[in-house]
Scaffold this motif. Structure first.
Motif, PDB file in Angstrom:
ATOM      1  N   ALA A 139       0.820  -1.215   0.000  1.00 39.11           N
ATOM      2  CA  ALA A 139       0.000   0.000   0.000  1.00 39.11           C
ATOM      3  C   ALA A 139       0.855   1.267   0.000  1.00 39.11           C
ATOM      4  O   ALA A 139       0.437   2.302  -0.531  1.00 39.11           O
ATOM      5  N   ASP A 140       2.068   1.176   0.577  1.00 42.76           N
ATOM      6  CA  ASP A 140       2.926   2.365   0.620  1.00 42.76           C
ATOM      7  C   ASP A 140       3.754   2.533  -0.652  1.00 42.76           C
ATOM      8  O   ASP A 140       4.609   3.420  -0.743  1.00 42.76           O
ATOM      9  N   GLY A 141       3.525   1.632  -1.646  1.00 42.86           N
ATOM     10  CA  GLY A 141       4.223   1.756  -2.918  1.00 42.86           C
ATOM     11  C   GLY A 141       5.486   0.944  -3.026  1.00 42.86           C
ATOM     12  O   GLY A 141       6.039   0.798  -4.116  1.00 42.86           O
ATOM     13  N   THR A 142       5.982   0.394  -1.908  1.00 46.41           N
ATOM     14  CA  THR A 142       7.178  -0.449  -1.976  1.00 46.41           C
ATOM     15  C   THR A 142       6.825  -1.787  -2.598  1.00 46.41           C
ATOM     16  O   THR A 142       5.677  -2.222  -2.588  1.00 46.41           O
ATOM     17  N   ALA A 143       7.846  -2.460  -3.145  1.00 46.78           N
ATOM     18  CA  ALA A 143       7.628  -3.730  -3.836  1.00 46.78           C
ATOM     19  C   ALA A 143       8.655  -4.753  -3.385  1.00 46.78           C
ATOM     20  O   ALA A 143       9.740  -4.405  -2.894  1.00 46.78           O
ATOM     21  N   ASP A 144       8.304  -6.011  -3.553  1.00 51.62           N
ATOM     22  CA  ASP A 144       9.229  -7.096  -3.241  1.00 51.62           C
ATOM     23  C   ASP A 144       8.821  -8.305  -4.078  1.00 51.62           C
ATOM     24  O   ASP A 144       7.782  -8.294  -4.740  1.00 51.62           O
ATOM     25  N   THR A 145       9.648  -9.328  -4.023  1.00 49.56           N
ATOM     26  CA  THR A 145       9.373 -10.561  -4.762  1.00 49.56           C
ATOM     27  C   THR A 145       9.236 -11.724  -3.782  1.00 49.56           C
ATOM     28  O   THR A 145      10.042 -11.862  -2.855  1.00 49.56           O
ATOM     29  N   ILE A 146       8.237 -12.535  -4.002  1.00 49.05           N
ATOM     30  CA  ILE A 146       8.014 -13.737  -3.186  1.00 49.05           C
ATOM     31  C   ILE A 146       8.277 -14.956  -4.056  1.00 49.05           C
ATOM     32  O   ILE A 146       7.814 -15.033  -5.199  1.00 49.05           O
ATOM     33  N   ARG A 147       9.027 -15.894  -3.504  1.00 49.70           N
ATOM     34  CA  ARG A 147       9.341 -17.135  -4.219  1.00 49.70           C
ATOM     35  C   ARG A 147       8.490 -18.264  -3.630  1.00 49.70           C
ATOM     36  O   ARG A 147       8.530 -18.522  -2.423  1.00 49.70           O
ATOM     37  N   ILE A 148       7.720 -18.932  -4.493  1.00 51.41           N
ATOM     38  CA  ILE A 148       6.787 -19.970  -4.048  1.00 51.41           C
ATOM     39  C   ILE A 148       7.208 -21.303  -4.642  1.00 51.41           C
ATOM     40  O   ILE A 148       7.216 -21.490  -5.868  1.00 51.41           O
ATOM     41  N   GLY A 149       7.554 -22.231  -3.789  1.00 59.46           N
ATOM     42  CA  GLY A 149       7.857 -23.585  -4.233  1.00 59.46           C
ATOM     43  C   GLY A 149       6.583 -24.405  -4.308  1.00 59.46           C
ATOM     44  O   GLY A 149       5.720 -24.313  -3.437  1.00 59.46           O
ATOM     45  N   VAL A 150       6.446 -25.185  -5.379  1.00 55.78           N
ATOM     46  CA  VAL A 150       5.238 -25.991  -5.591  1.00 55.78           C
ATOM     47  C   VAL A 150       5.631 -27.456  -5.760  1.00 55.78           C
ATOM     48  O   VAL A 150       6.499 -27.791  -6.582  1.00 55.78           O
ATOM     49  N   LEU A 151       4.982 -28.315  -4.966  1.00 53.95           N
ATOM     50  CA  LEU A 151       5.142 -29.764  -5.068  1.00 53.95           C
ATOM     51  C   LEU A 151       3.769 -30.391  -5.267  1.00 53.95           C
ATOM     52  O   LEU A 151       2.743 -29.755  -5.037  1.00 53.95           O
TER      53      LEU A 151
END
Length: 603
Positions: A139-151
């Motif tokens: 909401a504050d405009g900052t960004a990041d990346t999330i890594r999702i492992g799938v099995l």
């Protein structure tokens, strides 16, 4: 978000009855998916959509495609591509039409397909694990990346249930060791979250050493953050799993891990909201809280026009194929009372199996052995509700009626067995009945944990089933040594069988593979296997001039009188046929909250 056990239900349509219904469909789920995506976008979150297998089997569209080919992309793949799934897993029924068909359909998917405990060079588009990356803007405009492992995993018994398809072409391993190792590896590679698409259910009872429903164990794996279940067609969270100690049916957690199991045939959209944070001094995201829920479709849920358009050509072609007249029937049949007395529906299936095997073994040494046939009391309500019954009127039958007699892609097989093993077979079958007490008018006749398709009758034999006695096997298939069992007076052609006597049994590939907690037959015990589809066997039988001579006498009965009363759950339409069970003095006792008619029977 998650779907599971779609079973080809793209449109809210009953192909056996030939009419639209108010049930689930992928087109309805598409509307729910769009709403959920809009909501999470407004909250600046990331959204993932997964499918958990049993996609390619379940209604006659796939049978039509297998028989006639598909000029374009497989329709349900095209629907899923349009919905932009992020990843999918495999279910046991996805193997029902063979590895070549499955491999061809998977090449058309835009999403990656994962299965951690299946290794096969014949399925080059299936990967053992997957790492997804998704950007999140806050909401504050900052960004990041999330890594999702799938099995992903499915029951290792698939190797037995589909052995004629996978033997020597696929290695299907026990899921838990593979998942534990793969989850630890993904975590070491930097996964912030690990999601397991577990095509298995949450066990309602101790299933013993060969358990197939292991969500409880999957949820306890250290590195697993989210579990999506399936296979059993039950729903979680909710009341379907009340009494399972490790499950919180309100919060939707198992051993504290968020879990969702979205029913079957597009009945529900599973939704898990994850809230993430970074502990002080850590660069990795962690789950700080989670909520699980099911969003059910209703008769008023709109169907997405785009999905309907994609499915329309296959739907229309299938309807035209199913409308073809193929046979006639001399009398009406139904399955309303199949768990209270022998039913003409399994009798028809058994006769078709017996005729098929008799032709195959006619010129072999096995033709000298007694030939009997097994058929189960499928289409008897259960988990799939009061619409899960079959009623066919006498007269002309269309292909859709034949499809309704056997909704699965089963094949006719034959096994060689002994009188002692037949007794065990029948004792396992008789487990479906509750132990009936005296002076208990509202006890249920059938144990609701056991589906009707696990109740086998053996046609060609006659025998008595006594539910006043405790069962010889427990619900997981383990022998209870102190119990003598329920089966009495087994005869073949009027003569008692001996335990050493050999028989040929016409059955299905699923049952010969141990499906339903039955004996798994070895390759040496299988007399005939191959591609003899049960639907085609039924059609050939109905078209044969000698069809009446192939039918066996009703195989089983309760002792008379038992001096017991019990409640049978059946379809409300059964009211029109009560004269057929007049000897049981049926009393109508209203309906259950989910729509079953309650009949009190005097046994």
């Amino acid at each position: 978000m998650a779907t599971s056990d779609l079973h080809m239900q793209m449109m809210a349509f009953d192909y056996v009855k030939g009419m639209s219904n108010g049930g689930g469909s992928l087109a309805k789920l598409a509307s729910l998916i769009a709403e959920a995506r809009a909501e999470i976008t407004s909250r600046h979150g990331a959204c993932l959509l997964f499918d958990n297998g049993d996609t390619f089997q379940g209604n006659p569209i796939t049978e039509f495609i297998v028989r006639n080919g598909c000029q374009q992309v497989h329709p349900i793949v095209a629907c899923m591509n349009a919905l932009q799934y992020d990843a999918g897993g495999l279910g046991n029924h996805d193997f029902d039409h063979g590895l070549d068909a499955l491999a061809s359909w998977l090449t058309e998917h835009k999403m990656p397909v994962v299965c951690t405990n299946v290794m096969s060079a014949s399925l080059p588009d299936v990967c053992p694990d997957l790492m997804l990356e998704r950007a999140v803007t806050f909401a504050d405009g900052t960004a990041d990346t999330i890594r999702i492992g799938v099995l992903s995993s499915l029951p290792d018994k698939t190797a037995l249930w589909s052995r004629h398809h996978v033997q020597d072409r696929a290695n299907i391993c026990p899921p838990l060791p593979k998942l534990k190792t793969a989850a630890a590896t993904l975590r070491a590679q930097g996964a912030d979250l690990i999601v397991v698409l577990a095509h298995m259910g949450l066990a309602l009872f101790d299933e013993g050493p060969e358990a197939q429903n292991q969500i409880s164990d999957v949820a306890r794996i250290e590195d697993v953050d989210v579990v999506i279940g399936g296979h059993t067609h039950l729903r979680f969270p909710g009341p379907d799993h009340s009494g399972v100690a490790e499950a919180d049916c309100n919060l939707g957690t198992v051993h504290g891990t968020p879990v969702v199991q979205p029913g079957a045939s597009a009945s529900d959209l599973g939704v898990i909201d994850l809230y993430l944070g970074k502990p002080e001094g850590s660069a990795a995201w962690q789950v700080t809280s989670a909520t699980s829920k099911l969003v059910p479709v209703t008769k008023n849920t709109p169907e997405c026009p785009e999905i309907l358009k994609i499915a329309q050509d296959a739907h229309s072609a299938t309807m035209q194929y199913l409308a073809e007249p193929v046979a006639t029937m001399d009398k009406s049949i139904h399955s309303f009372f199949a768990l209270a007395q022998p039913s003409p529906v399994p009798a028809l299936l058994a006769a078709a199996k017996r005729r098929t095997i008799a032709e195959v073994i006619a010129d072999t040494a096995d033709s000298n052995l007694p030939l009997v046939a097994v058929a189960s009391a499928q289409l008897t309500g259960g988990f799939d509700g009061p619409d899960n019954f079959l009623a066919l009127s006498k007269g002309v039958l269309q292909r859709r009626h034949i499809a309704g007699l056997n909704p699965y892609a089963n094949h006719v097989w034959a096994v060689k067995t002994t009188g002692a093993q037949l007794l065990d077979w029948l004792e396992r079958s008789a487990l479906i009945f509750n132990t009936l007490a005296a002076n208990a008018p509202d006890q249920l006749l059938v144990d609701p944990r056991i589906p009707g398709f696990r109740y086998d009758a053996i046609y060609g034999l006659t025998y008595t089933v006594d539910p006043r006695q405790p069962p010889r096997f427990d619900i997981s298939g383990k022998v209870i040594a102190s119990n003598k069992g329920r089966i009495r007076d087994i005869r073949y052609h009027g003569k008692p069988i001996s335990w050493e006597q050999e028989f040929i049994v016409a059955t299905t590939d699923h049952r010969a593979g141990g499906g339903g907690v039955y004996k798994t037959f070895s390759s040496q015990e299988i007399v005939m296997q191959g591609h003899a589809p049960l639907q085609e066997a039924v059609l050939a039988y109905l078209q044969s001039p000698d069809r009446q001579s192939a039918q066996a006498a009703p195989p089983w009965s309760f002792p008379h009188p038992m001096n017991r009363t019990a409640i049978l759950h059946t379809a409300p339409e059964a009211c029109d046929y009560l004269d057929e069970i007049a000897h049981l003095n049926p009393e109508q006792c209203g309906e259950t909250p989910d729509g079953f008619l309650r009949l009190r029977l005097h046994l």
